[in-house]
Design a protein around this motif. Structure first.
Motif, mmCIF file in Angstrom:
data_model
loop_
_atom_site.group_PDB
_atom_site.id
_atom_site.type_symbol
_atom_site.label_atom_id
_atom_site.label_comp_id
_atom_site.label_asym_id
_atom_site.label_seq_id
_atom_site.Cartn_x
_atom_site.Cartn_y
_atom_site.Cartn_z
ATOM 1 N N TYR A 58 0.844 -1.195 0.000
ATOM 2 C CA TYR A 58 0.000 0.000 0.000
ATOM 3 C C TYR A 58 0.879 1.243 0.000
ATOM 4 N N ARG A 59 0.268 2.372 -0.332
ATOM 5 C CA ARG A 59 0.974 3.659 -0.368
ATOM 6 C C ARG A 59 0.244 4.651 0.528
ATOM 7 N N LEU A 60 1.032 5.469 1.206
ATOM 8 C CA LEU A 60 0.488 6.515 2.059
ATOM 9 C C LEU A 60 0.916 7.883 1.536
ATOM 10 N N LEU A 61 -0.040 8.795 1.384
ATOM 11 C CA LEU A 61 0.313 10.173 1.073
ATOM 12 C C LEU A 61 0.984 10.761 2.305
ATOM 13 N N ALA A 77 0.504 15.493 5.422
ATOM 14 C CA ALA A 77 -0.728 14.722 5.616
ATOM 15 C C ALA A 77 -0.965 14.499 7.101
ATOM 16 N N GLN A 78 -2.188 14.719 7.532
ATOM 17 C CA GLN A 78 -2.583 14.398 8.902
ATOM 18 C C GLN A 78 -3.428 13.134 8.850
ATOM 19 N N ARG A 79 -3.140 12.200 9.754
ATOM 20 C CA ARG A 79 -3.853 10.921 9.797
ATOM 21 C C ARG A 79 -4.495 10.711 11.155
ATOM 22 N N ASP A 80 -5.537 9.871 11.162
ATOM 23 C CA ASP A 80 -6.150 9.505 12.437
ATOM 24 C C ASP A 80 -5.381 8.330 13.048
ATOM 25 N N GLN A 81 -5.875 7.792 14.158
ATOM 26 C CA GLN A 81 -5.170 6.707 14.849
ATOM 27 C C GLN A 81 -5.119 5.425 14.033
ATOM 28 N N HIS A 82 -5.922 5.300 12.984
ATOM 29 C CA HIS A 82 -5.936 4.113 12.120
ATOM 30 C C HIS A 82 -5.163 4.357 10.818
ATOM 31 N N GLN A 83 -4.396 5.435 10.783
ATOM 32 C CA GLN A 83 -3.590 5.825 9.619
ATOM 33 C C GLN A 83 -4.434 6.205 8.397
#
Length: 115
Positions: A58-61, A77-83
């Protein structure tokens, strides 16, 4: 604001240099860096791999450099606790409007906020 062909070529070239520098001698298990051109800049992604695979899982911004209101900006990028991606926010320090300095910030990540 759409970038000119020359500006898009310049930012793509700098983004490729950032990715090459970050990926140099980094094992696949740690993740690789990639970028994608967008209408007004580039987005940086972190490609994550399973331990026993050479194919990206998988890829993450993680960041993007864009031209907004006539100035270059670095957004993270801001992420929540589940990425899960939530939103973009401005990089904490106001850097100059110089594209090269923003790209160096992405490459080196001195504050550990990007990678």
């Amino acid at each position: 604001m759409v970038l000119s062909e020359l500006e898009q070529h310049q930012i793509n070239k700098l983004a490729l240099q950032v990715c090459d520098s970050r990926n140099h001698n980094v094992p696949v298990e740690i993740a690789k860096v990639d970028f994608v051109a967008i209408e007004n800049g580039v987005e940086f992604l972190e490609a994550c791999f399973k331990l026993d695979s050479t194919q990206c899982d998988y890829r993450l911004l993680v960041a993007k450099v864009v031209r907004q209101d006539g100035q270059w900006r670095l957004l993270l990028a801001q992420r929540d606790q589940h990425q899960v991606f939530e939103r973009w926010y401005s990089y904490p320090d106001t850097l100059s409007n110089q594209l090269h300095l923003l790209m160096k910030e992405v490459e080196l990540d001195p504050k550990g906020l990007i990678w």
